[in-house]
Design a protein around this motif. Structure first.
Motif, PDB file in Angstrom:
ATOM      1  N   VAL A  42      -5.388  -2.519  -1.074  1.00 27.51           N
ATOM      2  CA  VAL A  42      -6.092  -3.763  -1.419  1.00 27.51           C
ATOM      3  C   VAL A  42      -6.328  -4.605  -0.170  1.00 27.51           C
ATOM      4  N   ILE A  43      -5.297  -4.729   0.660  1.00 26.29           N
ATOM      5  CA  ILE A  43      -5.407  -5.554   1.882  1.00 26.29           C
ATOM      6  C   ILE A  43      -6.488  -5.016   2.816  1.00 26.29           C
ATOM      7  N   PHE A  44      -6.520  -3.700   2.992  1.00 23.83           N
ATOM      8  CA  PHE A  44      -7.467  -3.083   3.932  1.00 23.83           C
ATOM      9  C   PHE A  44      -8.754  -2.621   3.249  1.00 23.83           C
ATOM     10  N   LYS A  45      -8.880  -2.928   1.951  1.00 21.47           N
ATOM     11  CA  LYS A  45     -10.079  -2.559   1.183  1.00 21.47           C
ATOM     12  C   LYS A  45     -10.366  -1.058   1.244  1.00 21.47           C
ATOM     13  N   LEU A  46      -9.309  -0.280   1.197  1.00 14.39           N
ATOM     14  CA  LEU A  46      -9.476   1.171   1.217  1.00 14.39           C
ATOM     15  C   LEU A  46     -10.123   1.620  -0.088  1.00 14.39           C
ATOM     16  N   ASN A  47     -11.229   2.336   0.011  1.00 14.25           N
ATOM     17  CA  ASN A  47     -11.968   2.809  -1.161  1.00 14.25           C
ATOM     18  C   ASN A  47     -12.331   1.647  -2.093  1.00 14.25           C
ATOM     19  N   ASN A  48     -12.533   0.455  -1.480  1.00 14.64           N
ATOM     20  CA  ASN A  48     -12.890  -0.767  -2.216  1.00 14.64           C
ATOM     21  C   ASN A  48     -11.875  -1.114  -3.313  1.00 14.64           C
ATOM     22  N   MET A  49     -10.611  -0.909  -3.017  1.00 12.80           N
ATOM     23  CA  MET A  49      -9.571  -1.146  -4.013  1.00 12.80           C
ATOM     24  C   MET A  49      -9.360  -2.633  -4.281  1.00 12.80           C
ATOM     25  N   SER A  50      -9.029  -2.935  -5.548  1.00 13.88           N
ATOM     26  CA  SER A  50      -8.658  -4.277  -5.974  1.00 13.88           C
ATOM     27  C   SER A  50      -7.291  -4.201  -6.653  1.00 13.88           C
ATOM     28  N   ILE A  51      -6.776  -5.356  -7.061  1.00 13.61           N
ATOM     29  CA  ILE A  51      -5.492  -5.365  -7.779  1.00 13.61           C
ATOM     30  C   ILE A  51      -5.578  -4.514  -9.045  1.00 13.61           C
ATOM     31  N   ASN A  52      -6.696  -4.640  -9.758  1.00 10.81           N
ATOM     32  CA  ASN A  52      -6.876  -3.843 -10.973  1.00 10.81           C
ATOM     33  C   ASN A  52      -6.913  -2.351 -10.677  1.00 10.81           C
ATOM     34  N   SER A  53      -7.390  -1.993  -9.488  1.00 14.44           N
ATOM     35  CA  SER A  53      -7.458  -0.576  -9.110  1.00 14.44           C
ATOM     36  C   SER A  53      -6.066   0.049  -9.076  1.00 14.44           C
ATOM     37  N   ILE A  54      -5.072  -0.745  -8.677  1.00 13.07           N
ATOM     38  CA  ILE A  54      -3.694  -0.235  -8.629  1.00 13.07           C
ATOM     39  C   ILE A  54      -3.252   0.188 -10.027  1.00 13.07           C
ATOM     40  N   ALA A  55      -3.484  -0.712 -10.990  1.00 12.55           N
ATOM     41  CA  ALA A  55      -3.075  -0.419 -12.369  1.00 12.55           C
ATOM     42  C   ALA A  55      -3.871   0.740 -12.953  1.00 12.55           C
ATOM     43  N   GLU A  56      -5.179   0.737 -12.722  1.00 12.07           N
ATOM     44  CA  GLU A  56      -6.034   1.783 -13.293  1.00 12.07           C
ATOM     45  C   GLU A  56      -5.716   3.164 -12.715  1.00 12.07           C
ATOM     46  N   SER A  57      -5.492   3.222 -11.397  1.00 13.30           N
ATOM     47  CA  SER A  57      -5.192   4.508 -10.766  1.00 13.30           C
ATOM     48  C   SER A  57      -3.798   5.004 -11.153  1.00 13.30           C
ATOM     49  N   PHE A  58      -2.864   4.074 -11.403  1.00 15.96           N
ATOM     50  CA  PHE A  58      -1.540   4.480 -11.890  1.00 15.96           C
ATOM     51  C   PHE A  58      -1.674   5.148 -13.258  1.00 15.96           C
ATOM     52  N   ALA A  59      -2.459   4.535 -14.133  1.00 18.16           N
ATOM     53  CA  ALA A  59      -2.663   5.096 -15.476  1.00 18.16           C
ATOM     54  C   ALA A  59      -3.354   6.453 -15.407  1.00 18.16           C
ATOM     55  N   ASP A  60      -4.351   6.579 -14.536  1.00 18.41           N
ATOM     56  CA  ASP A  60      -5.074   7.848 -14.401  1.00 18.41           C
ATOM     57  C   ASP A  60      -4.151   8.947 -13.861  1.00 18.41           C
ATOM     58  N   GLY A  61      -3.327   8.589 -12.875  1.00 15.91           N
ATOM     59  CA  GLY A  61      -2.402   9.568 -12.300  1.00 15.91           C
ATOM     60  C   GLY A  61      -1.369  10.035 -13.312  1.00 15.91           C
ATOM     61  N   ALA A  62      -0.844   9.093 -14.097  1.00 12.57           N
ATOM     62  CA  ALA A  62       0.130   9.447 -15.137  1.00 12.57           C
ATOM     63  C   ALA A  62      -0.513  10.352 -16.181  1.00 12.57           C
ATOM     64  N   LYS A  63      -1.781  10.059 -16.510  1.00 11.59           N
ATOM     65  CA  LYS A  63      -2.516  10.856 -17.498  1.00 11.59           C
ATOM     66  C   LYS A  63      -2.659  12.305 -17.034  1.00 11.59           C
ATOM     67  N   ASP A  64      -2.874  12.507 -15.738  1.00  5.58           N
ATOM     68  CA  ASP A  64      -3.047  13.857 -15.212  1.00  5.58           C
ATOM     69  C   ASP A  64      -1.801  14.715 -15.398  1.00  5.58           C
ATOM     70  N   LEU A  65      -0.627  14.090 -15.352  1.00  8.00           N
ATOM     71  CA  LEU A  65       0.622  14.848 -15.479  1.00  8.00           C
ATOM     72  C   LEU A  65       1.221  14.779 -16.886  1.00  8.00           C
ATOM     73  N   LEU A  66       0.506  14.132 -17.810  1.00  6.67           N
ATOM     74  CA  LEU A  66       1.019  14.030 -19.174  1.00  6.67           C
ATOM     75  C   LEU A  66       1.242  15.397 -19.838  1.00  6.67           C
TER      76      LEU A  66
END
Length: 498
Positions: free
Chosen positions: A322-346
């Motif tokens: 978020v600080i370095f705008k990597l891949n245009n990340m925002s605070i919401n991106s952290i939560a969304e990518s966590f959910a997506d990653g967990a879904k992949d290993l479900l």
């Protein structure tokens, strides 16, 4: 045109195993052992394990005194296990330190944390940068990684930790022109070869020796030779396979499922744009892994601690993103990518619960509670002293290999089987040291193929490879490992290993 044979989905395979387990409960009577607390010295400290008492087996009997068979019902209320309860009861069994609920949580948190890490694109950029710097020397990554992970399995019993590293190395291997199966070989398979042939693994050989009444960590020279040979064969096999895939990527069984990992490569992006933010994410990952290794070796960190450590890695990576705008990340991106990653290993997490459900249908794995599993163990153990010495030792290897389908935990299998097998080995003329060698090879090597292994299913989930595909790929190597294991058990008998 020859019709391609499609392997059943892993869920389907496990469901039919559950059906078979339920069928066995109508044929095999339940039995139990008495247990006792056993103290042994390990690394200068006193350790205690609950073990079964040899010769204490008895059948559960009905009112007429006949051995009792408790056929599994279709459904059971009030928290009991019926055939249709196997998934829920399997998922919620155990505690945070083990199967199944702890491992399920571990896999989901690992997946979510790496979802954040991958969202920063630091791994992608790091891979492209590494490819640029290793032109012509990429093949050296395979033996180096295999050796490192085999050491991890041998020294501190690395297993579930391989899931996280598979998430990192799968895209790297695919980007280098190999496949995700190569990545599983140099991560998870390497750890299990190290685990099975270890001279000091605290979760396997140390406990098996302790409960067998022989000096803990004795027989190290023989095991070091064994580890060297198995690791060398693993490296050679993997390098030959990887070279074949690089020549013809379409020959890979995982070519279709690897498509997602080839996406970046096919997009035409070949120049790395590795910046400060990406470097800080990689540094966070490296520091986190160092923290995990330190915790495991010096403070016996296990599932709860390691899961939290990986969560911290993911969280810090997200903040840096978020600080370095990597891949245009925002605070919401952290939560969304966590959910997506967990879904992949479900799916991998669900398999852990399903696998535990098999054990529950058979009555559980507690030696002091009546179960079909205890009866099977008692019957198998009774066969050990019926053969010549060499054959008895080999039969111990077979018993441990088969039993590992049900009790995947190395420490759990050692505590359950070795108090029974060790005195039977004495009767058969097999030294207890040889019995431990047969135990560790049977326990560790079959972890590479059994779908009841949480670490295997988690690693396959990270690679998006179905267990049926994995079985097709690994079957020949598994046979090779069993032949080698048989040879080392027989060699141990012939040289009089004590």
């Amino acid at each position: 045109m020859k019709k391609e044979i499609k392997m059943p989905h892993t869920f389907v395979i496990v469901f039919f195993v559950v059906l078979f387990a339920a069928f066995l409960t109508y044929l095999i009577p339940m039995g139990s052992f008495q247990t006792e607390e056993m103290n042994y010295n390990s690394g200068g400290s006193e350790e205690t394990r609950t073990v079964l008492v040899p010769g204490s087996f008895q059948y559960a009997v009905d009112e007429e005194g006949n051995p009792q068979k408790n056929g599994t019902s279709i459904f059971e209320p009030f928290g009991e296990t019926g055939l249709l309860n196997y998934l829920f009861e399997g998922l919620v069994s155990g505690d945070k330190w083990g199967s199944a609920v702890g491992v399920v949580a571990f896999i989901i948190i690992i997946g979510g944390s790496f979802g954040i890490l991958m969202e920063t694109k630091a791994i992608d950029e790091g891979i492209l940068s590494l490819i640029d710097k290793t032109k012509g020397r990429e093949v050296l990554i395979i033996p180096a990684m295999f050796l490192l992970f085999s050491l991890g399995g041998a020294v501190f019993g690395m297993g579930e930790e391989a899931i996280a590293f598979a998430l990192i190395l799968v895209p790297l291997m695919v980007a280098l022109g190999y496949d995700s199966l190569t990545a599983i070989m140099i991560t998870y398979v390497a750890t299990q070869i190290g685990f099975a042939t270890s001279w000091m693994n605290p979760f396997g050989v140390a406990i098996a020796q302790g409960v067998s009444g022989i000096p803990v960590l004795s027989g190290a020279p023989f095991r070091i030779v064994m580890w060297t040979v198995f690791t060398a064969i693993g490296i050679i096999y993997t390098m030959r396979y990887a070279a074949k895939i690089r020549r013809d990527p379409n020959s890979s069984l995982s070519y279709g499922s690897d498509a997602a990992f080839r996406k970046e490569k096919q997009s035409g992006k070949v120049k790395a744009s590795f910046g400060l933010g990406h470097g800080l994410v990689i540094l966070t990952l490296a520091a986190g892994v160092g923290w995990i290794v330190w915790g495991v070796i010096f403070h016996a960190y296990y599932i709860p601690e390691i899961a939290t450590q990986f969560f911290v890695i993911g969280l810090l990576s997200g903040i840096i993103g978020v600080i370095f705008k990597l891949n245009n990340m925002s605070i919401n991106s952290i939560a969304e990518s966590f959910a997506d990653g967990a879904k992949d290993l479900l799916p991998a997490a669900l398999i852990v619960g399903m696998a535990k459900g098999i054990i529950l249908v058979l009555g559980g794995d507690a030696p002091d509670s009546p179960s079909v599993l205890n009866t099977i163990l008692h019957s198998a153990g009774g066969l050990v002293d019926d053969f010549p010495t060499v054959l008895s030792a080999w039969f111990i290897l077979v018993i441990q290999s088969v039993f590992n389908f049900f009790i995947v935990s190395g420490s759990g299998q050692a505590a359950l089987t070795m108090p029974l097998i060790a005195p039977l080995a004495d009767i058969a003329g097999v030294s207890r040291q040889v019995a431990v060698v047969a135990f560790q090879l049977g326990d560790g090597l079959t972890n590479i193929i059994v779908p009841t292994s949480a670490a295997l299913m988690g690693s396959l989930g990270a690679a998006r490879v179905d267990w049926g595909t994995w079985f097709q790929f690994i079957f020949k190597f598994q046979i090779l490992l069993f032949v080698m294991a048989s040879a080392f058990v027989i060699l141990a008998v012939l040289i009089g290993l004590h």
